[in-house]
Design a protein around this motif. Sequence first.
Motif, PDB file in Angstrom:
ATOM      1  N   LEU A 392       0.834  -1.199   0.000  1.00 42.33           N
ATOM      2  CA  LEU A 392       0.000   0.000   0.000  1.00 42.33           C
ATOM      3  C   LEU A 392       0.868   1.248   0.000  1.00 42.33           C
ATOM      4  O   LEU A 392       0.615   2.186  -0.766  1.00 42.33           O
ATOM      5  N   ARG A 393       1.888   1.263   0.824  1.00 43.88           N
ATOM      6  CA  ARG A 393       2.811   2.405   0.826  1.00 43.88           C
ATOM      7  C   ARG A 393       3.476   2.546  -0.542  1.00 43.88           C
ATOM      8  O   ARG A 393       3.669   3.664  -1.047  1.00 43.88           O
ATOM      9  N   GLY A 394       3.812   1.430  -1.166  1.00 45.29           N
ATOM     10  CA  GLY A 394       4.416   1.473  -2.495  1.00 45.29           C
ATOM     11  C   GLY A 394       3.483   2.035  -3.544  1.00 45.29           C
ATOM     12  O   GLY A 394       3.908   2.747  -4.463  1.00 45.29           O
ATOM     13  N   ARG A 395       2.193   1.720  -3.419  1.00 40.26           N
ATOM     14  CA  ARG A 395       1.231   2.279  -4.375  1.00 40.26           C
ATOM     15  C   ARG A 395       1.151   3.799  -4.252  1.00 40.26           C
ATOM     16  O   ARG A 395       0.991   4.510  -5.246  1.00 40.26           O
ATOM     17  N   LEU A 396       1.266   4.290  -3.025  1.00 40.50           N
ATOM     18  CA  LEU A 396       1.253   5.744  -2.828  1.00 40.50           C
ATOM     19  C   LEU A 396       2.468   6.398  -3.465  1.00 40.50           C
ATOM     20  O   LEU A 396       2.415   7.571  -3.858  1.00 40.50           O
ATOM     21  N   LEU A 397       3.546   5.649  -3.581  1.00 34.47           N
ATOM     22  CA  LEU A 397       4.815   6.183  -4.096  1.00 34.47           C
ATOM     23  C   LEU A 397       5.248   5.430  -5.349  1.00 34.47           C
ATOM     24  O   LEU A 397       6.433   5.225  -5.591  1.00 34.47           O
ATOM     25  N   ALA A 398       4.274   5.017  -6.164  1.00 33.54           N
ATOM     26  CA  ALA A 398       4.568   4.155  -7.311  1.00 33.54           C
ATOM     27  C   ALA A 398       5.571   4.791  -8.268  1.00 33.54           C
ATOM     28  O   ALA A 398       6.474   4.117  -8.776  1.00 33.54           O
TER      29      ALA A 398
END
Length: 408
Positions: A392-398
């Motif tokens: 989820l954090r990665g999706r925010l910072l894709a």
Amino acid sequence: MPSALPIADPAPEDGALPSTVAEGAEQRELGVYLHVPYCRVRCGYCDFNTYTADEVRGVKRSDFADQAIAELDLAARVLDAAGLPPRAASTVFLGGGTPTILPPADLARMIGAVRDRFGLAPDAEVTTESNPDSIDAAGLAALADAGVTRVSFGMQSAVPHVLRTLERTHDPENVARRVAEARAAGLAVSLDLIYGTPGESPDDWEASLAAALAERPDHVSAYALIVEEGTKLARQIARGEVPPVDDDLHAAAYEAADARLTAAGYHWYEVSNWATAPEQRSRHNRAYWTGQDWWGVGPGAHSHVGGVRWWNVKHPHAYAQRVGAGVSPAAGRETLDAETRRVERVLLETRLREGLDRELLTPSGRHAVAGLLADELIEPAAAFAGRIVLTLRGRLLADAVVRRLLPD
């Protein structure tokens, strides 16, 4: 006005493609995108290639279906001459603009032309976009009879003041009516939402999520508002008439969307898209993300076949002149080399739930994986199995993840 076209090589007037596009075509699907460039009004945030009636003097909207069918004739000739095997279209997508600003009979003729020129796969996904105020029950039933299987409504928000900022003109209550009518016609339903509109509060966004989920759509897309240069909204922000976009509110809104959608039984399969089940995912969009073949019909539409990408002239008048003269409407094209195709796969497949094959990374890109794991941006179990899957954090910072996977 819409943004400029890319700069690339000239496209031949006959649209001819090199024979190399036929290599491996049996393993690729064929999709058709039909771009209807007309809208009743232009929304202040929109950077798409769309036009209102007073911007297209000398071109009649009622002629568009014939123009699109003429390009489909060209497509059939070009693909056959390039040696591609016959392939029924697995997906058709009517986008825009507002496709349903045209009469259902015109859209039906365009779908029928795809069927006649290429065939439709038995399980073909045929989607139309629609504004909640540009269609009614009879129109939805007519589209279902014409072969449409799925409708994507531009809901954007359930909050009147947010819709006013976006210059969306529909009545929020029309969304529920249209969803019910689409269901009655046997259509799958997707709702599009936008978060981060200037002046939208967290409570406003929660209200829009609740309203969308109350309709139990099969699919939800939630996009962060991007303020595109040259749009009316960008000018309003520059003049201080509306507040700028807040990145922290964007992140909080995305997290709220994912939490609400997940709790309601939806599963993310691309950073901005959730579906109730795998069969409800947008197969047409997946074709873009995974490098399949598609022919884009209409002004400004983009196409890709076998590593060759091209795009049409943007203005409806120029488009009408070219297809009327029997020549390709393409304004330019490029042939993608192996490295460009690899980079694009990293850019796009990193955003997918199944993730990216680690073998597509260079040694320096693979070296970045340990840092991404340490920063909790990718899933550990998937990484150990050879795939890059965003947390989820990665999706925010894709975008930041992709930059680290594609170091200079």
